[in-house]
Design an enzyme around this catalytic site. Structure first.
Site, PDB file in Angstrom:
ATOM      1  N   SER A 186       0.839  -1.200   0.000  1.00 34.48           N
ATOM      2  CA  SER A 186       0.000   0.000   0.000  1.00 34.48           C
ATOM      3  C   SER A 186       0.873   1.249   0.000  1.00 34.48           C
ATOM      4  O   SER A 186       1.961   1.263   0.602  1.00 34.48           O
ATOM      5  CB  SER A 186      -0.864   0.011   1.267  1.00 34.48           C
ATOM      6  OG  SER A 186      -1.495   1.261   1.424  1.00 34.48           O
TER       7      SER A 186
ATOM      8  N   TYR B 254      -1.339  -0.166  10.172  1.00 35.54           N
ATOM      9  CA  TYR B 254      -1.432  -0.806   8.849  1.00 35.54           C
ATOM     10  C   TYR B 254      -0.275  -0.344   7.951  1.00 35.54           C
ATOM     11  O   TYR B 254       0.362  -1.153   7.268  1.00 35.54           O
ATOM     12  CB  TYR B 254      -2.789  -0.447   8.252  1.00 35.54           C
ATOM     13  CG  TYR B 254      -3.004  -0.823   6.809  1.00 35.54           C
ATOM     14  CD1 TYR B 254      -3.327  -2.135   6.441  1.00 35.54           C
ATOM     15  CD2 TYR B 254      -2.931   0.143   5.798  1.00 35.54           C
ATOM     16  CE1 TYR B 254      -3.558  -2.463   5.113  1.00 35.54           C
ATOM     17  CE2 TYR B 254      -3.159  -0.183   4.478  1.00 35.54           C
ATOM     18  CZ  TYR B 254      -3.475  -1.488   4.134  1.00 35.54           C
ATOM     19  OH  TYR B 254      -3.698  -1.810   2.816  1.00 35.54           O
TER      20      TYR B 254
HETATM   21  P1  NAP Z   1     -10.981  -6.740   0.668  1.00 37.44           P
HETATM   22  O1  NAP Z   1     -11.915  -6.424  -0.449  1.00 37.44           O
HETATM   23  O2  NAP Z   1     -11.371  -6.425   2.073  1.00 37.44           O
HETATM   24  O3  NAP Z   1     -10.576  -8.280   0.548  1.00 37.44           O
HETATM   25  C1  NAP Z   1      -9.707  -8.845   1.481  1.00 37.44           C
HETATM   26  C2  NAP Z   1      -9.581 -10.322   1.180  1.00 37.44           C
HETATM   27  O4  NAP Z   1      -8.613 -10.852   2.104  1.00 37.44           O
HETATM   28  C3  NAP Z   1     -10.861 -11.087   1.381  1.00 37.44           C
HETATM   29  O5  NAP Z   1     -11.027 -11.975   0.300  1.00 37.44           O
HETATM   30  C4  NAP Z   1     -10.635 -11.846   2.690  1.00 37.44           C
HETATM   31  O6  NAP Z   1     -11.253 -13.125   2.723  1.00 37.44           O
HETATM   32  C5  NAP Z   1      -9.142 -12.036   2.655  1.00 37.44           C
HETATM   33  N1  NAP Z   1      -8.561 -12.272   3.976  1.00 37.44           N
HETATM   34  C6  NAP Z   1      -8.547 -11.458   5.066  1.00 37.44           C
HETATM   35  N2  NAP Z   1      -7.907 -12.051   6.082  1.00 37.44           N
HETATM   36  C7  NAP Z   1      -7.488 -13.254   5.637  1.00 37.44           C
HETATM   37  C8  NAP Z   1      -6.790 -14.331   6.220  1.00 37.44           C
HETATM   38  N3  NAP Z   1      -6.367 -14.277   7.472  1.00 37.44           N
HETATM   39  N4  NAP Z   1      -6.552 -15.438   5.458  1.00 37.44           N
HETATM   40  C9  NAP Z   1      -6.976 -15.512   4.181  1.00 37.44           C
HETATM   41  N5  NAP Z   1      -7.642 -14.512   3.567  1.00 37.44           N
HETATM   42  C10 NAP Z   1      -7.903 -13.412   4.293  1.00 37.44           C
HETATM   43  O7  NAP Z   1      -9.591  -5.989   0.474  1.00 37.44           O
HETATM   44  P2  NAP Z   1      -8.801  -5.432  -0.810  1.00 37.44           P
HETATM   45  O8  NAP Z   1      -8.956  -3.965  -0.825  1.00 37.44           O
HETATM   46  O9  NAP Z   1      -9.108  -6.218  -2.024  1.00 37.44           O
HETATM   47  O10 NAP Z   1      -7.315  -5.708  -0.303  1.00 37.44           O
HETATM   48  C11 NAP Z   1      -6.451  -6.659  -0.908  1.00 37.44           C
HETATM   49  C12 NAP Z   1      -5.025  -6.255  -0.566  1.00 37.44           C
HETATM   50  O11 NAP Z   1      -4.768  -4.960  -1.117  1.00 37.44           O
HETATM   51  C13 NAP Z   1      -4.759  -6.153   0.925  1.00 37.44           C
HETATM   52  O12 NAP Z   1      -3.465  -6.653   1.222  1.00 37.44           O
HETATM   53  C14 NAP Z   1      -4.815  -4.650   1.183  1.00 37.44           C
HETATM   54  O13 NAP Z   1      -4.055  -4.285   2.305  1.00 37.44           O
HETATM   55  C15 NAP Z   1      -4.223  -4.135  -0.117  1.00 37.44           C
HETATM   56  N6  NAP Z   1      -4.530  -2.718  -0.380  1.00 37.44           N
HETATM   57  C16 NAP Z   1      -5.794  -2.309  -0.636  1.00 37.44           C
HETATM   58  C17 NAP Z   1      -6.046  -0.960  -0.874  1.00 37.44           C
HETATM   59  C18 NAP Z   1      -7.423  -0.425  -1.181  1.00 37.44           C
HETATM   60  O14 NAP Z   1      -7.590   0.817  -1.234  1.00 37.44           O
HETATM   61  N7  NAP Z   1      -8.419  -1.269  -1.388  1.00 37.44           N
HETATM   62  C19 NAP Z   1      -4.986  -0.036  -0.846  1.00 37.44           C
HETATM   63  C20 NAP Z   1      -3.722  -0.480  -0.574  1.00 37.44           C
HETATM   64  C21 NAP Z   1      -3.491  -1.836  -0.359  1.00 37.44           C
HETATM   65  P3  NAP Z   1     -12.840 -13.313   2.998  1.00 37.44           P
HETATM   66  O15 NAP Z   1     -13.536 -12.734   1.802  1.00 37.44           O
HETATM   67  O16 NAP Z   1     -13.026 -14.783   3.115  1.00 37.44           O
HETATM   68  O17 NAP Z   1     -13.137 -12.546   4.260  1.00 37.44           O
END
Ligand code: NAP
Length: 250
Positions: A145, A159
């Site tokens: 991120s 985070y």
């Molecule tokens: P999201 O929509 O909340 O999805 C998170 C996913 O991670 C879900 O599928 C969840 O599974 C899974 N998860 C959470 N804890 C887990 C665990 N202990 N074991 C296995 N799976 C787990 O989030 P996202 O925005 O797509 O984020 C994906 C990545 O991008 C993350 O690393 C996040 O930090 C990074 N990121 C996101 C943003 C943003 O603005 N969205 C910005 C910077 C970085 P379930 O569906 O089964 O709960």
């Protein structure tokens, strides 16, 4: 690699992981869609990949738990074949707030899911993919991120610190395995429109911040997926230890 590549994408039931799973399926990978809570969402990602002619399975595992990570790799190997590619995507934000308000348990969980899981999955991956262990190599992408650089003051310092640790892992581990046929890179996401913001306690976050981005909009999960799939591919054959911003100019 003669056989079709096999990929585990952690946390790929929703958001960036789900978009990456679909894109990887289109690119010819056999995909393990990992989830922890949302089985239905994982199954629908699998169904979408299959409807486009790809091969995929859904496997439940909390990737912060070493025993479950081992089972995740074993089940994927049994069903798809040797794991050749890995995306360490699973992440949790913890709750938005100041450092002095942060609960110890939230701090621990943030590091367990964003940092420890990447180490645990990388350990299982290297044992199976490194030329040092008789395999033919592979590729890892870590999902980081822009918070690692901004520090996210007043909101998500815990985070941001976890993602900074993930990026240090990315640099060090990439160099450690660079002669073993394994490339390790990261994408550094800016504001991407997913459920994660509501999980952090601010469902309006994307709407409020979007116009502050240089491109004056949030990114879509599919836009991150394209960058990840490029880093996974042989087109990025001389790229390792890199952190690629996918952040609309932020
Ligand atoms: P999201 O929509 O909340 O999805 C998170 C996913 O991670 C879900 O599928 C969840 O599974 C899974 N998860 C959470 N804890 C887990 C665990 N202990 N074991 C296995 N799976 C787990 O989030 P996202 O925005 O797509 O984020 C994906 C990545 O991008 C993350 O690393 C996040 O930090 C990074 N990121 C996101 C943003 C943003 O603005 N969205 C910005 C910077 C970085 P379930 O569906 O089964 O709960």
């Amino acid at each position: 690699m003669g056989n079709p590549p096999n990929i585990i994408i952690t946390g790929s039931a929703r958001g960036i992981g789900a978009a990456t799973a679909v894109e990887a399926g289109r690119a010819g990978y056999r995909v393990c869609v990992n989830y922890v809570n949302n089985r239905d969402a994982a199954e629908s990602v699998v169904a979408r990949i299959q409807s486009e002619g790809g091969e995929a399975i859904a496997v439940r595992a909390d990737v912060s738990d070493p025993a479950q990570v081992k089972l995740l790799f074993e089940e994927t190997t049994r069903n798809l074949g040797p794991v050749t590619h890995l995306v360490n995507n699973a992440g949790v934000p913890g709750r938005i707030g100041r450092v002095e308000e942060l609960h110890e348990q939230t701090l621990r969980r943030t590091f367990e899911v964003n940092v420890f899981s990447a180490f645990l999955c990388a350990q299982e991956f290297v044992k199976r993919a490194s030329t040092r262990h008789g395999a033919s190599g592979g590729t890892i992408v870590n999902v980081s991120s822009m918070a690692a650089r901004s520090g996210s003051p007043g909101e998500l310092v815990h985070y941001a610190a976890a993602k900074a640790a993930l990026e240090a892992f990315n640099y060090g581990f990439a160099a450690e395995v660079a002669t073993e046929g394994i490339r390790v890179n990261a994408v550094s996401c800016g504001l991407i429109d997913t459920d994660i913001h509501a999980e952090a306690g601010d469902a309006e976050r994307v709407r409020r911040y979007a116009t502050r981005m240089p491109m004056q909009r949030a990114g879509r999960p599919e836009e991150v997926a394209q960058a990840i799939v490029w880093l996974l591919s042989d087109k990025a054959s001389y790229v390792t230890g890199a952190v690629l911003p996918v952040a609309g100019g932020r």
